[in-house]
Design a protein around this motif. Structure first.
Motif, PDB file in Angstrom:
ATOM      1  N   THR A 337      42.047  38.708  38.591  1.00 30.50           N
ATOM      2  CA  THR A 337      41.328  39.812  38.895  1.00 30.50           C
ATOM      3  C   THR A 337      41.640  41.082  38.012  1.00 30.50           C
ATOM      4  O   THR A 337      40.643  41.791  37.656  1.00 30.50           O
ATOM      5  CB  THR A 337      41.726  40.108  40.350  1.00 30.50           C
ATOM      6  OG1 THR A 337      41.553  39.405  41.334  1.00 30.50           O
ATOM      7  CG2 THR A 337      41.088  41.690  40.854  1.00 30.50           C
ATOM      8  N   SER A 341      38.704  42.511  35.368  1.00 31.12           N
ATOM      9  CA  SER A 341      38.207  43.798  35.452  1.00 31.12           C
ATOM     10  C   SER A 341      38.714  44.588  34.319  1.00 31.12           C
ATOM     11  O   SER A 341      37.897  45.253  33.892  1.00 31.12           O
ATOM     12  CB  SER A 341      39.158  44.668  36.722  1.00 31.12           C
ATOM     13  OG  SER A 341      38.737  43.767  37.965  1.00 31.12           O
ATOM     14  N   ARG A 345      36.098  47.059  31.669  1.00 32.54           N
ATOM     15  CA  ARG A 345      36.658  48.428  32.249  1.00 32.54           C
ATOM     16  C   ARG A 345      35.586  49.443  31.644  1.00 32.54           C
ATOM     17  O   ARG A 345      35.720  50.554  32.144  1.00 32.54           O
ATOM     18  CB  ARG A 345      37.853  48.645  31.565  1.00 32.54           C
ATOM     19  CG  ARG A 345      37.904  48.605  30.236  1.00 32.54           C
ATOM     20  CD  ARG A 345      39.650  48.569  29.592  1.00 32.54           C
ATOM     21  NE  ARG A 345      39.810  48.617  28.135  1.00 32.54           N
ATOM     22  CZ  ARG A 345      39.430  47.511  27.517  1.00 32.54           C
ATOM     23  NH1 ARG A 345      39.251  46.436  27.942  1.00 32.54           N
ATOM     24  NH2 ARG A 345      39.497  47.576  26.062  1.00 32.54           N
ATOM     25  N   TYR A 350      34.785  49.611  37.344  1.00 34.43           N
ATOM     26  CA  TYR A 350      36.031  48.740  37.083  1.00 34.43           C
ATOM     27  C   TYR A 350      37.147  49.468  36.766  1.00 34.43           C
ATOM     28  O   TYR A 350      38.448  48.999  37.116  1.00 34.43           O
ATOM     29  CB  TYR A 350      35.610  47.638  35.799  1.00 34.43           C
ATOM     30  CG  TYR A 350      34.812  46.574  36.247  1.00 34.43           C
ATOM     31  CD1 TYR A 350      35.362  45.547  36.879  1.00 34.43           C
ATOM     32  CD2 TYR A 350      33.277  46.907  35.951  1.00 34.43           C
ATOM     33  CE1 TYR A 350      34.229  44.526  37.303  1.00 34.43           C
ATOM     34  CE2 TYR A 350      32.454  45.583  36.612  1.00 34.43           C
ATOM     35  CZ  TYR A 350      32.958  44.743  37.162  1.00 34.43           C
ATOM     36  OH  TYR A 350      32.178  43.727  37.530  1.00 34.43           O
ATOM     37  N   ILE A 353      38.619  49.835  40.226  1.00 24.44           N
ATOM     38  CA  ILE A 353      39.201  48.641  40.535  1.00 24.44           C
ATOM     39  C   ILE A 353      40.803  48.446  40.101  1.00 24.44           C
ATOM     40  O   ILE A 353      41.563  47.911  40.696  1.00 24.44           O
ATOM     41  CB  ILE A 353      38.105  47.336  40.333  1.00 24.44           C
ATOM     42  CG1 ILE A 353      36.980  47.605  41.106  1.00 24.44           C
ATOM     43  CG2 ILE A 353      38.860  45.948  40.655  1.00 24.44           C
ATOM     44  CD1 ILE A 353      35.970  46.552  40.746  1.00 24.44           C
ATOM     45  N   ILE A 354      40.860  48.534  38.801  1.00 21.35           N
ATOM     46  CA  ILE A 354      42.014  48.411  38.186  1.00 21.35           C
ATOM     47  C   ILE A 354      43.090  49.302  38.750  1.00 21.35           C
ATOM     48  O   ILE A 354      44.227  48.917  39.105  1.00 21.35           O
ATOM     49  CB  ILE A 354      41.836  48.638  36.485  1.00 21.35           C
ATOM     50  CG1 ILE A 354      40.828  47.576  35.922  1.00 21.35           C
ATOM     51  CG2 ILE A 354      43.237  48.305  36.119  1.00 21.35           C
ATOM     52  CD1 ILE A 354      40.903  47.627  34.695  1.00 21.35           C
ATOM     53  N   THR A 388      34.516  43.054  42.081  1.00 23.42           N
ATOM     54  CA  THR A 388      34.718  42.508  40.882  1.00 23.42           C
ATOM     55  C   THR A 388      33.456  41.697  40.490  1.00 23.42           C
ATOM     56  O   THR A 388      32.811  41.589  39.497  1.00 23.42           O
ATOM     57  CB  THR A 388      35.880  41.778  40.625  1.00 23.42           C
ATOM     58  OG1 THR A 388      36.003  40.674  41.359  1.00 23.42           O
ATOM     59  CG2 THR A 388      37.317  42.721  40.521  1.00 23.42           C
ATOM     60  N   SER A 392      29.423  42.957  39.046  1.00 23.36           N
ATOM     61  CA  SER A 392      29.110  42.468  37.880  1.00 23.36           C
ATOM     62  C   SER A 392      27.697  41.624  37.993  1.00 23.36           C
ATOM     63  O   SER A 392      27.089  41.288  36.903  1.00 23.36           O
ATOM     64  CB  SER A 392      29.949  41.361  37.686  1.00 23.36           C
ATOM     65  OG  SER A 392      30.164  40.090  38.451  1.00 23.36           O
TER      66      SER A 392
END
Length: 404
Positions: A337, A341, A345, A350, A353-354, A388, A392
């Motif tokens: 994951t 991501s 980035r 993203y 998310i990270i 994720t 995308s």
């Protein structure tokens, strides 16, 4: 912020008028059961939880046929890997000390993962998907906050609530990363993220959870790193190192901001260090495959060592319940994951998310939200994984961009 709550109310009214209201009602009834309704001798609470899960499973399949197959076979590697982890967790029922218990809790996580896949794939644009995530996460934060203060704390402003604090910490980290990393000029999105950040910080602070607050600082530091804010990044991590070297300052800080805690409770992680020692000893007795999913705590209770409903630690929970094999699957899934991501980035969403994912991983040292009874932290964590994929699947930013 006024606009956020106004929009939230509009969304709630729209949901209530739609056919999807039954899914929402079942979800929040399930959330209330796992968060605030203890097991009863007559089995009503357990039957309610199972009933809600069965109902949600039926409706997810009704509104998107083959959602379980779709989630496993037609999404991306981050979703597939966490799905495989819980398939393995179901299989652990074969050697579990409580087979039905392990199988049910693992299946419950798969249902939540598939349900979130259904939810977030409903929008075909990034901005639409992100709004679903932000408002849905806000809904569960508000639900937890209200329930805690009505049924447990009776109107208190500050209340020690790890679930509410941890979900708020993830939302805080996501919003900070996306605000700092915004490249497109979008005042509407900027205002939404800023408002969500402020709301999340309010609930984070009033939750008085040391684990949640620490993970939020870490998530914000990751956000600063991703956004190139070197000075802020250095300040945050320097502060963290300073507090690690001078732990007496941590105690003083926690005593100031966390009503109802004392120095002894803080120094022993609310007594969890003793619990962890016992569970590590039990885990070493079955190192490869563990005691069965969510069963390391039950093993401690059955052997008479200590009675505990939760290991308060994802990593100990994976090791004790699923052994080296299950732990390896989990860690590989986390890496997938983050790597997925990281590659994206520079695209919207993203960085958030990270940062939120890192926040959640650190928070896993204070509550086993992936290795036992699911809760709203689990839902927020799974949301990040599903995003994720959803972020995308299209490069369309605004709804109007779909028009040719």
């Amino acid at each position: 912020m006024k606009q956020i709550f106004s929009n939230l109310w509009k969304y709630i009214k729209a949901i209530w008028r739609s056919k999807y209201k039954w899914i929402v009602l079942l979800f929040f009834l399930w959330s209330y059961r796992v968060g605030y309704m203890p097991n009863s001798e007559d089995g009503f609470a357990r039957a309610l939880q199972i009933g809600c899960l069965v109902g949600m499973t039926f409706l997810f399949n009704k509104y998107k046929s083959g959602i379980f197959d779709f989630t496993l076979n037609k999404t991306n590697l981050p979703i597939k890997s966490i799905y495989i982890l819980y398939i393995y967790a179901i299989l652990s029922a074969i050697w579990s000390i409580m087979p039905m218990f392990s199988a049910y809790l693992a299946f419950q996580n798969i249902v939540l993962l598939c349900g979130l896949t259904w939810l977030y794939t409903r929008s075909q644009t990034f901005i639409g998907t992100e709004r679903i995530f932000l408002y849905f996460t806000l809904m569960i934060i508000l639900f937890d906050a209200v329930c805690r203060r009505i049924f447990i704390e009776y109107g208190a402003i500050f209340t020690h609530h790890l679930t509410n604090g941890s979900t708020s910490a993830m939302l805080t980290s996501y919003c900070a990363a996306e605000l700092w990393g915004m490249q497109e000029k979008d005042s509407s999105r900027k205002n939404l993220l800023r408002g969500m950040l402020i709301i999340a910080l309010v609930f984070l602070i009033t939750s008085t959870s040391s684990g949640a607050n620490a993970s939020a600082v870490f998530g914000i530091a990751v956000a600063a790193f991703l956004s190139g804010k070197t000075f802020l990044y250095i300040i945050l991590f320097s502060g963290a190192i300073f507090l690690l070297l001078f732990k007496e300052y941590i105690d003083s800080l926690m005593l100031m901001i966390m009503p109802g805690k004392n120095k002894e409770a803080i120094e022993t992680a609310t007594g969890r260090t003793d619990l962890w020692d016992i569970m590590l000893d039990l885990a070493s007795q079955k190192p490869w495959f563990g005691w069965g999913y969510a069963c390391i705590e039950r093993a401690a209770t059955i052997t008479g060592e200590i009675e505990s409903p939760d290991a308060h630690n994802n990593y100990l929970g994976f090791y004790g319940s699923l052994g080296y094999v299950g732990s390896a699957i989990a860690y590989i899934s986390f890496f997938i994951t983050l790597f997925n991501s990281w590659k994206r980035r520079l695209k919207p969403g993203y960085k958030g998310i990270i940062a939120a994912f890192c926040c959640a991983l650190l928070n896993g040292y204070s509550y086993g939200f992936l290795t036992g009874k699911a809760c709203n932290i689990t839902v927020a964590f799974f949301s990040l994984i599903v995003l994720t994929y959803c972020y995308s699947r299209t490069n369309i930013y605004h709804e109007s961009s779909t028009k040719r």
